[in-house]
Design a protein around this motif. Structure first.
Motif, short mmCIF file in Angstrom:
data_model
loop_
_atom_site.label_atom_id
_atom_site.label_comp_id
_atom_site.label_asym_id
_atom_site.label_seq_id
_atom_site.Cartn_x
_atom_site.Cartn_y
_atom_site.Cartn_z
N THR A 94 -0.60 7.45 2.23
CA THR A 94 -1.78 8.60 1.65
C THR A 94 -1.01 9.89 1.57
OG1 THR A 94 -2.06 9.16 4.00
CG2 THR A 94 -3.60 7.42 2.97
N GLU A 95 -1.45 10.72 0.78
CA GLU A 95 -0.86 11.98 0.41
C GLU A 95 -0.60 12.82 1.72
OE1 GLU A 95 -1.66 15.99 -2.13
OE2 GLU A 95 -2.70 14.21 -2.77
N LYS A 96 -1.68 12.64 2.56
CA LYS A 96 -1.79 13.26 4.14
C LYS A 96 -0.64 13.02 4.61
CE LYS A 96 -4.44 14.54 7.79
NZ LYS A 96 -5.70 14.38 8.65
N THR A 97 -0.36 11.61 4.55
CA THR A 97 0.94 11.26 5.49
C THR A 97 2.06 11.63 5.02
OG1 THR A 97 -0.47 9.29 6.09
CG2 THR A 97 1.94 9.04 6.24
N LYS A 126 0.73 -1.27 -0.23
CA LYS A 126 -0.05 0.06 -0.07
C LYS A 126 0.78 1.24 -0.09
CE LYS A 126 -3.68 -2.05 2.56
NZ LYS A 126 -4.61 -1.92 3.89
#
Length: 251
Positions: A196-199, A193
């Motif tokens: 995420t972009e936020k991470t 996986k």
């Protein structure tokens, strides 16, 4: 440049540097002078020179008689030793020529050696809970300035050393650096996986804070070193008039 000769028995007794504030500089020795003898003992190389000085220190002699050559002329003079028991002289480096392939091999080894030494030093500092010695923009500028004045060889070696250090640092697992991206790729390969972009944005923000903090810390250390040098220089300058007065009184 070639390969530095590390055996003192094969290095001529030629002065590469005479440091200010030490007995040799006070006596008038200059870089490029060749030490012929000390206290009557011939000094054909730096091994002879070091052994002779070590003998003088063991006998606690107040001064040594040095004979040196400059422009083909031999001069003998006494040099009074101070409390440091050091003349303040530095060896003139000697190099042996090597071929192209040997140069490439030595260059690769230098990259490995300085990287391994840097990592080992950082690890020891962290283990002993000590702040690592770092050079920021001010320190790097000062080092490059010294390298320029010392000659092309030292300048290019310093530039290469800085490049190796930057390459090593860039592989640290800090978000925003290449090493941080490699960590994310490894995590993605293991989990299957993609973060995420936020991470990723949050991680890069933390990485930016870490980098800015390191730069500020390194700059703080640079300023501290400059202050120490200024204090030491002022101390030397303040003691020189006193020494001159004492010499005049002794005469």
């Amino acid at each position: 440049m070639g390969m530095p000769v590390t055996n003192p028995a094969k290095v001529p007794s030629v002065l590469g540097e005479v440091r200010e504030g030490y007995p040799a500089a006070t006596a008038g020795l200059l870089a490029g002078d060749k030490i012929v003898s000390i206290n009557g003992a011939e000094t054909n190389n730096w091994k002879d020179l070091l052994l002779t000085l070590d003998k003088a220190n063991k006998e606690n002699l107040p001064e040594v008689t040095v004979t040196y050559e400059r422009d083909g002329k031999a001069t003998t003079l006494p040099i009074t030793l101070d409390e440091t028991r050091k003349l303040g002289i530095v060896v003139e480096p000697t190099y042996e020529k090597v071929g192209v392939l040997k140069s490439i091999e030595m260059g690769a080894y230098q990259c490995y050696y300085w990287t391994a030494l840097s990592l080992k030093t950082i690890a020891e500092k962290i283990y002993h809970k000590q702040a690592p010695d770092m050079a920021g923009p001010i320190g790097i500028f000062e080092l490059v300035g010294k390298g320029v004045h010392n000659g092309a060889e030292d300048y290019f070696f310093l530039i290469a050393l800085i490049s190796v250090a930057i390459g090593m640092f860039n592989l640290f697992p800090i978000p925003i650096l290449d090493g941080g991206h490699i960590v994310f790729f490894i995590i993605e390969a293991i989990t299957g996986k993609r973060p995420t972009e936020k991470t990723l944005n949050n991680a890069c923000g933390v990485g930016a804070i870490i980098l800015i903090s390191l730069v500020l810390f390194a700059t703080y250390q640079d300023i501290g070193r400059l202050k120490k040098k200024g204090v030491a220089k002022a101390h030397i300058e303040s003691t020189q008039p006193q020494q001159t007065t004492q010499e005049v009184q002794n005469d």
